[in-house]
Design a protein around this motif. Structure first.
Motif, PDB file in Angstrom:
ATOM      1  N   SER A  14       0.924  -1.309  -0.020  1.00  0.00           N
ATOM      2  CA  SER A  14      -0.017   0.025   0.069  1.00  0.00           C
ATOM      3  C   SER A  14       1.071   1.120  -0.013  1.00  0.00           C
ATOM      4  O   SER A  14       2.126   1.120   0.307  1.00  0.00           O
ATOM      5  CB  SER A  14      -0.953   0.111   1.262  1.00  0.00           C
ATOM      6  OG  SER A  14      -0.113   0.173   2.325  1.00  0.00           O
ATOM      7  N   GLY A  15       0.207   2.474  -0.445  1.00  0.00           N
ATOM      8  CA  GLY A  15       1.116   3.453  -0.325  1.00  0.00           C
ATOM      9  C   GLY A  15       1.760   3.975   1.210  1.00  0.00           C
ATOM     10  O   GLY A  15       2.751   4.209   1.417  1.00  0.00           O
ATOM     11  N   GLU A  16       0.749   3.583   1.993  1.00  0.00           N
ATOM     12  CA  GLU A  16       0.885   3.983   3.515  1.00  0.00           C
ATOM     13  C   GLU A  16       2.316   3.188   3.872  1.00  0.00           C
ATOM     14  O   GLU A  16       3.235   3.630   4.615  1.00  0.00           O
ATOM     15  CB  GLU A  16      -0.167   3.586   4.399  1.00  0.00           C
ATOM     16  CG  GLU A  16      -1.127   4.553   4.682  1.00  0.00           C
ATOM     17  CD  GLU A  16      -2.324   4.387   3.899  1.00  0.00           C
ATOM     18  OE1 GLU A  16      -2.292   3.206   2.915  1.00  0.00           O
ATOM     19  OE2 GLU A  16      -3.260   5.063   3.781  1.00  0.00           O
ATOM     20  N   GLY A  54      -1.281   4.078  -3.883  1.00  0.00           N
ATOM     21  CA  GLY A  54      -0.811   5.775  -3.776  1.00  0.00           C
ATOM     22  C   GLY A  54      -1.324   6.532  -2.727  1.00  0.00           C
ATOM     23  O   GLY A  54      -1.454   7.704  -2.736  1.00  0.00           O
ATOM     24  N   GLY A  55      -2.227   5.857  -1.704  1.00  0.00           N
ATOM     25  CA  GLY A  55      -2.736   6.274  -0.553  1.00  0.00           C
ATOM     26  C   GLY A  55      -1.912   7.223   0.208  1.00  0.00           C
ATOM     27  O   GLY A  55      -2.383   8.170   1.078  1.00  0.00           O
ATOM     28  N   PHE A  58      -2.223  10.594  -2.574  1.00  0.00           N
ATOM     29  CA  PHE A  58      -3.666  10.999  -3.060  1.00  0.00           C
ATOM     30  C   PHE A  58      -4.585   9.610  -3.151  1.00  0.00           C
ATOM     31  O   PHE A  58      -4.059   8.645  -3.820  1.00  0.00           O
ATOM     32  CB  PHE A  58      -3.756  11.849  -4.240  1.00  0.00           C
ATOM     33  CG  PHE A  58      -4.857  12.526  -4.462  1.00  0.00           C
ATOM     34  CD1 PHE A  58      -5.051  13.521  -4.037  1.00  0.00           C
ATOM     35  CD2 PHE A  58      -5.886  12.113  -5.392  1.00  0.00           C
ATOM     36  CE1 PHE A  58      -6.309  14.620  -4.102  1.00  0.00           C
ATOM     37  CE2 PHE A  58      -7.147  12.832  -5.372  1.00  0.00           C
ATOM     38  CZ  PHE A  58      -7.153  13.844  -4.879  1.00  0.00           C
ATOM     39  N   ALA A  73     -10.609  12.631  -9.807  1.00  0.00           N
ATOM     40  CA  ALA A  73      -9.709  12.394  -8.532  1.00  0.00           C
ATOM     41  C   ALA A  73      -8.920  11.012  -8.640  1.00  0.00           C
ATOM     42  O   ALA A  73      -7.869  10.954  -8.029  1.00  0.00           O
ATOM     43  CB  ALA A  73     -10.468  12.541  -7.260  1.00  0.00           C
ATOM     44  N   GLY A  77      -5.053   9.783  -8.061  1.00  0.00           N
ATOM     45  CA  GLY A  77      -4.471   8.760  -7.281  1.00  0.00           C
ATOM     46  C   GLY A  77      -3.732   7.674  -8.059  1.00  0.00           C
ATOM     47  O   GLY A  77      -2.604   7.192  -7.721  1.00  0.00           O
ATOM     48  N   THR A  81       0.412   6.662  -7.613  1.00  0.00           N
ATOM     49  CA  THR A  81       1.092   5.380  -7.600  1.00  0.00           C
ATOM     50  C   THR A  81       2.512   5.250  -8.413  1.00  0.00           C
ATOM     51  O   THR A  81       3.216   4.459  -8.195  1.00  0.00           O
ATOM     52  CB  THR A  81       0.107   4.235  -8.070  1.00  0.00           C
ATOM     53  OG1 THR A  81      -0.107   4.303  -9.458  1.00  0.00           O
ATOM     54  CG2 THR A  81      -1.282   4.055  -7.415  1.00  0.00           C
ATOM     55  N   GLY A 136      -5.503   1.360 -14.669  1.00  0.00           N
ATOM     56  CA  GLY A 136      -5.753   2.107 -15.424  1.00  0.00           C
ATOM     57  C   GLY A 136      -7.186   2.900 -15.611  1.00  0.00           C
ATOM     58  O   GLY A 136      -7.187   3.698 -16.519  1.00  0.00           O
ATOM     59  N   SER A 137      -7.777   2.688 -14.897  1.00  0.00           N
ATOM     60  CA  SER A 137      -9.480   3.065 -15.063  1.00  0.00           C
ATOM     61  C   SER A 137      -9.709   3.524 -13.573  1.00  0.00           C
ATOM     62  O   SER A 137      -9.321   2.813 -12.250  1.00  0.00           O
ATOM     63  CB  SER A 137     -10.188   1.962 -15.377  1.00  0.00           C
ATOM     64  OG  SER A 137      -9.973   1.675 -16.716  1.00  0.00           O
ATOM     65  N   TYR A 139     -12.339   4.184 -10.295  1.00  0.00           N
ATOM     66  CA  TYR A 139     -13.437   3.454  -9.754  1.00  0.00           C
ATOM     67  C   TYR A 139     -12.945   2.094  -9.266  1.00  0.00           C
ATOM     68  O   TYR A 139     -13.516   1.254  -8.686  1.00  0.00           O
ATOM     69  CB  TYR A 139     -14.574   3.227 -10.241  1.00  0.00           C
ATOM     70  CG  TYR A 139     -15.429   4.545 -10.455  1.00  0.00           C
ATOM     71  CD1 TYR A 139     -16.209   5.207  -9.413  1.00  0.00           C
ATOM     72  CD2 TYR A 139     -15.426   5.353 -11.641  1.00  0.00           C
ATOM     73  CE1 TYR A 139     -16.812   6.434  -9.368  1.00  0.00           C
ATOM     74  CE2 TYR A 139     -16.157   6.574 -11.995  1.00  0.00           C
ATOM     75  CZ  TYR A 139     -16.654   7.122 -10.696  1.00  0.00           C
ATOM     76  OH  TYR A 139     -17.407   8.199 -10.952  1.00  0.00           O
ATOM     77  N   THR A 141      -9.017   0.079  -7.482  1.00  0.00           N
ATOM     78  CA  THR A 141      -8.085   0.138  -6.253  1.00  0.00           C
ATOM     79  C   THR A 141      -7.049  -0.783  -6.740  1.00  0.00           C
ATOM     80  O   THR A 141      -7.101  -1.564  -7.586  1.00  0.00           O
ATOM     81  CB  THR A 141      -8.770  -0.419  -5.063  1.00  0.00           C
ATOM     82  OG1 THR A 141      -8.855  -1.676  -5.195  1.00  0.00           O
ATOM     83  CG2 THR A 141      -9.821   0.301  -4.587  1.00  0.00           C
ATOM     84  N   ASP A 143      -5.730  -2.740  -4.887  1.00  0.00           N
ATOM     85  CA  ASP A 143      -5.916  -4.124  -4.335  1.00  0.00           C
ATOM     86  C   ASP A 143      -6.339  -4.983  -5.556  1.00  0.00           C
ATOM     87  O   ASP A 143      -5.978  -6.159  -5.669  1.00  0.00           O
ATOM     88  CB  ASP A 143      -7.002  -4.070  -3.204  1.00  0.00           C
ATOM     89  CG  ASP A 143      -6.312  -3.673  -1.656  1.00  0.00           C
ATOM     90  OD1 ASP A 143      -4.828  -3.884  -1.838  1.00  0.00           O
ATOM     91  OD2 ASP A 143      -6.890  -3.573  -0.921  1.00  0.00           O
TER      92      ASP A 143
HETATM   93  N1  UDP Z   1      -6.924   4.111  -8.420  1.00  0.00           N
HETATM   94  C1  UDP Z   1      -7.880   4.052  -9.392  1.00  0.00           C
HETATM   95  N2  UDP Z   1      -7.811   3.058 -10.336  1.00  0.00           N
HETATM   96  C2  UDP Z   1      -6.917   1.767 -10.151  1.00  0.00           C
HETATM   97  C3  UDP Z   1      -5.960   1.995  -8.968  1.00  0.00           C
HETATM   98  C4  UDP Z   1      -6.146   3.105  -7.955  1.00  0.00           C
HETATM   99  O1  UDP Z   1      -8.709   5.029  -9.674  1.00  0.00           O
HETATM  100  O2  UDP Z   1      -7.068   0.946 -10.775  1.00  0.00           O
HETATM  101  C5  UDP Z   1      -6.644   5.450  -7.679  1.00  0.00           C
HETATM  102  C6  UDP Z   1      -7.920   5.322  -6.601  1.00  0.00           C
HETATM  103  O3  UDP Z   1      -8.407   6.881  -6.528  1.00  0.00           O
HETATM  104  C7  UDP Z   1      -7.225   5.289  -5.279  1.00  0.00           C
HETATM  105  C8  UDP Z   1      -5.707   5.677  -5.713  1.00  0.00           C
HETATM  106  O4  UDP Z   1      -5.408   5.465  -6.960  1.00  0.00           O
HETATM  107  O5  UDP Z   1      -7.751   5.600  -4.142  1.00  0.00           O
HETATM  108  C9  UDP Z   1      -4.651   5.009  -4.891  1.00  0.00           C
HETATM  109  O6  UDP Z   1      -4.972   3.496  -4.943  1.00  0.00           O
HETATM  110  P1  UDP Z   1      -5.090   2.914  -3.505  1.00  0.00           P
HETATM  111  O7  UDP Z   1      -6.128   3.578  -2.823  1.00  0.00           O
HETATM  112  O8  UDP Z   1      -5.477   1.316  -4.082  1.00  0.00           O
HETATM  113  O9  UDP Z   1      -3.582   2.845  -2.743  1.00  0.00           O
HETATM  114  P2  UDP Z   1      -3.382   2.143  -1.426  1.00  0.00           P
HETATM  115  O10 UDP Z   1      -4.632   2.189  -0.418  1.00  0.00           O
HETATM  116  O11 UDP Z   1      -2.591   0.823  -1.723  1.00  0.00           O
HETATM  117  O12 UDP Z   1      -2.272   2.831  -0.860  1.00  0.00           O
END
Ligand code: UDP
Length: 238
Positions: A14-16, A54-55, A58, A73, A77, A81, A136-137, A139, A141, A143
């Motif tokens: 995760s980004g965190e 990318g959390g 953003f 938004a 995000g 990443t 790449g789209s 809505y 995550t 995960d």
């Molecule tokens: N995101 C997205 N499509 C994806 C993957 C990610 O739109 O296929 C965006 C979404 O806004 C998400 C952000 O990228 O909140 C960061 O990814 P994620 O929250 O999964 O990161 P993590 O929680 O693992 O740090």
């Protein structure tokens, strides 16, 4: 389900995980520790693909709550990443681990476009492949990206790195009576609403019988123990 010394894995960070104590941004010391762990499993002969979130920079949902268009938004995000992926690539290459970043959104100046067969070839040639920009789209995550790429790459297991040592009956940081599951089914995770990964990601793994192991990244050497099939963390399977 019997664990084994896995030959090809998908690691979800995760980004965190890159943020360290600050809780945001990129902590280069933390990156260094993660890169060491990845190098260790790579040297043990396991092919490694990585999806980075990318959390720490953003999240689309947060932007949308503040009135932004959700899709715009989410694209922000996805760009977040990419920064994390480049930071991880740099940390790994400084340790002489060969890597390739493939991005689901084309950015040819800094990453290859995502091409499934090419990514598999990189793994076969012992390069660590880092997947950027989610699927790449909007809505989705990272995960869900991890589940999808794990299947596309033919990985045996999805390793979900977290800050707790597995899946618990309740949040162990808040509830002292919480107990850890050694194994749990996908359906139980969904029915109990356990916060492991989002439901789209769990469903995708369930439909394709891709095992998930949730483990604590903060325990030094845990990544290597998981890859070697030791019984740590929680295994999610059928
Ligand atoms: N995101 C997205 N499509 C994806 C993957 C990610 O739109 O296929 C965006 C979404 O806004 C998400 C952000 O990228 O909140 C960061 O990814 P994620 O929250 O999964 O990161 P993590 O929680 O693992 O740090």
């Amino acid at each position: 389900m019997k664990r084994e010394h896995y030959k090809r894995v998908l690691l979800k960070l995760s980004g965190e995980a890159l943020a360290g104590e600050a809780g945001y941004g990129i902590d280069t010391d933390v990156l260094d520790v993660i890169a060491n762990e990845v190098k260790e499993i790579h040297l043990s002969g396991t092919e490694v693909a990585i999806v980075v979130g990318g959390g720490n920079i953003f999240r689309g949902v947060k932007g949308a709550i503040k009135g932004m268009d959700r899709a715009s938004a989410d694209y922000m995000g996805m760009l977040a990443t990419v920064m994390n992926c480049l930071a991880l690539q740099d940390a790994l290459e400084r340790k002489n681990v060969y890597t390739r970043v493939q991005s689901a959104i084309e950015m040819r100046a800094l990453a290859e476009p995502y091409i499934r067969r090419k990514a598999i070839r990189h793994l076969e040639k012992n390069r660590v492949v880092i997947f950027a920009a989610g699927v790449g789209s909007p809505y989705f995550t990272t995960d869900t990206t991890a589940a999808l790429r794990a299947m596309e790459m033919g990985c045996q297991v999805l390793l979900k790195a977290t800050s707790v040592d597995g899946i618990y009956t309740a949040d162990p940081k808040l509830n002292k009576d919480a107990t850890r599951f050694e194994e749990i089914s996908y359906m139980e995770v969904l029915q109990k609403g356990l916060k492991v990964m989002d439901s789209t990601a769990i469903s995708l793994c369930m439909d394709n019988k891709l095992p998930i192991i949730v483990f604590n990244l903060k325990d030094r050497g845990s990544m290597s123990r998981v890859v070697k099939g030791q019984q740590i963390g929680t295994l999610v399977h059928v």
